[in-house]
Scaffold this motif. Structure first.
Motif, PDB file in Angstrom:
ATOM      1  N   CYS A   1      48.621  44.078  46.816  1.00 47.09           N
ATOM      2  CA  CYS A   1      48.367  44.484  45.437  1.00 47.09           C
ATOM      3  C   CYS A   1      49.115  43.525  44.531  1.00 47.09           C
ATOM      4  O   CYS A   1      50.294  43.274  44.727  1.00 47.09           O
ATOM      5  CB  CYS A   1      48.874  45.915  45.206  1.00 47.09           C
ATOM      6  N   ARG A   2      48.405  42.983  43.550  1.00 44.28           N
ATOM      7  CA  ARG A   2      49.040  42.015  42.661  1.00 44.28           C
ATOM      8  C   ARG A   2      49.658  42.661  41.434  1.00 44.28           C
ATOM      9  O   ARG A   2      50.434  42.042  40.738  1.00 44.28           O
ATOM     10  CB  ARG A   2      48.025  40.972  42.192  1.00 44.28           C
ATOM     11  N   CYS A   3      49.246  43.894  41.104  1.00 43.49           N
ATOM     12  CA  CYS A   3      49.779  44.411  39.844  1.00 43.49           C
ATOM     13  C   CYS A   3      50.563  45.699  39.907  1.00 43.49           C
ATOM     14  O   CYS A   3      51.439  45.910  39.075  1.00 43.49           O
ATOM     15  CB  CYS A   3      48.697  44.485  38.778  1.00 43.49           C
ATOM     16  N   THR A   4      50.312  46.582  40.845  1.00 42.70           N
ATOM     17  CA  THR A   4      51.052  47.850  40.839  1.00 42.70           C
ATOM     18  C   THR A   4      52.379  47.708  41.568  1.00 42.70           C
ATOM     19  O   THR A   4      53.325  48.406  41.259  1.00 42.70           O
ATOM     20  CB  THR A   4      50.229  48.955  41.530  1.00 42.70           C
TER      21      THR A   4
ATOM     22  N   ILE B   1      47.818  52.836  40.704  1.00 47.29           N
ATOM     23  CA  ILE B   1      46.648  52.024  40.349  1.00 47.29           C
ATOM     24  C   ILE B   1      46.904  51.349  39.013  1.00 47.29           C
ATOM     25  O   ILE B   1      47.351  51.998  38.073  1.00 47.29           O
ATOM     26  CB  ILE B   1      45.399  52.917  40.176  1.00 47.29           C
ATOM     27  N   GLN B   2      46.626  50.055  38.940  1.00 53.17           N
ATOM     28  CA  GLN B   2      46.562  49.429  37.612  1.00 53.17           C
ATOM     29  C   GLN B   2      45.156  48.872  37.422  1.00 53.17           C
ATOM     30  O   GLN B   2      44.279  49.577  36.983  1.00 53.17           O
ATOM     31  CB  GLN B   2      47.661  48.383  37.443  1.00 53.17           C
ATOM     32  N   CYS B   3      44.913  47.631  37.841  1.00 56.12           N
ATOM     33  CA  CYS B   3      43.537  47.128  37.665  1.00 56.12           C
ATOM     34  C   CYS B   3      42.575  47.813  38.633  1.00 56.12           C
ATOM     35  O   CYS B   3      41.386  47.881  38.385  1.00 56.12           O
ATOM     36  CB  CYS B   3      43.494  45.615  37.855  1.00 56.12           C
ATOM     37  N   GLY B   4      43.110  48.264  39.766  1.00 62.11           N
ATOM     38  CA  GLY B   4      42.277  48.977  40.732  1.00 62.11           C
ATOM     39  C   GLY B   4      41.512  48.085  41.696  1.00 62.11           C
ATOM     40  O   GLY B   4      40.801  48.594  42.562  1.00 62.11           O
ATOM     41  N   PHE B   5      41.675  46.766  41.576  1.00 64.10           N
ATOM     42  CA  PHE B   5      40.893  45.874  42.451  1.00 64.10           C
ATOM     43  C   PHE B   5      41.235  46.070  43.926  1.00 64.10           C
ATOM     44  O   PHE B   5      40.355  46.053  44.782  1.00 64.10           O
ATOM     45  CB  PHE B   5      41.129  44.409  42.051  1.00 64.10           C
ATOM     46  N   CYS B   6      42.506  46.309  44.192  1.00 67.38           N
ATOM     47  CA  CYS B   6      42.936  46.470  45.587  1.00 67.38           C
ATOM     48  C   CYS B   6      42.711  47.894  46.094  1.00 67.38           C
ATOM     49  O   CYS B   6      42.825  48.152  47.294  1.00 67.38           O
ATOM     50  CB  CYS B   6      44.428  46.154  45.702  1.00 67.38           C
TER      51      CYS B   6
HETATM   52  S1  FES Z   1      46.137  47.607  41.166  1.00 67.93           S
HETATM   53 FE1  FES Z   1      45.566  45.573  40.626  1.00 67.93          FE
HETATM   54  S2  FES Z   1      45.658  44.482  42.470  1.00 67.93           S
HETATM   55 FE2  FES Z   1      46.407  46.408  42.967  1.00 67.93          FE
END
Ligand code: FES
Ligand code: FES
Length: 161
Positions: A137-140, A100-105
């Protein structure tokens, strides 16, 4: 005047009933009328998986599903798989493995993984890939998410041995 349609379904284990315009999307009904905001909206075109819900246990994109199609069905959102206190084992695995990073996904992934593990507690790499192809997922990135799922699959294998 728009004709309203009456629908009744189970939402996170509780029966609900409402009358809605026939073109209401499931994501709008669940977020705006029933207040379950854990479901995220992003692409609005069944590409990213952020809006994933379970319909009768199977992952669907709620951004392209009509709410009337949930009539007499079982709808589950991230709130429905999150224990009142703490986290589900899928959520814990995501945290432990840094998935998890931003958690949006994350709500969408957690629901897809939950559905997969209910179907097969020890999925192969191929099955995991196939099941998650609708979630972006865009960030993890996917390595950590993979590790989280693999850890749950190995637990299931160990318990079965
Ligand atoms: S954790 Fe940021 S989009 Fe997946
Ligand atoms: S918001 Fe529904 S798939 Fe992207």
């Amino acid at each position: 005047m728009t004709q309203l349609v009456k629908i009744a379904f189970s939402l996170n284990g509780r029966p609900v009933e409402t009358s809605i315009p026939p073109n209401t999307l499931l994501i709008d009904l669940v977020r705006d009328c029933f207040g379950f905001k854990g479901t995220k909206r992003s692409c609005d075109m069944e590409v990213c998986g952020a809006c994933t819900m379970l319909l009768d246990g199977e992952p669907i994109s709620s951004c392209t599903t009509l709410a009337v199609d949930a009539d007499q069905c079982e709808v589950t959102t991230i709130e429905g798989v999150t224990p009142a206190s703490g986290m589900s084992r899928v959520q814990e695995a995501f945290v432990v493995h840094g998935a998890i990073q931003c958690g949006f996904c994350t709500p969408g992934f957690v629901l897809a993984v939950t559905a997969l593990l209910r179907r097969n507690p020890a999925p192969t790499d191929e099955e995991i890939r196939r099941y998650l192809r609708g979630n972006l997922c865009r960030c993890t990135g996917y390595a950590k998410i993979y590790e989280a799922i693999k850890s749950l699959a190995s637990e299931a294998n160990a318990n079965a041995a």
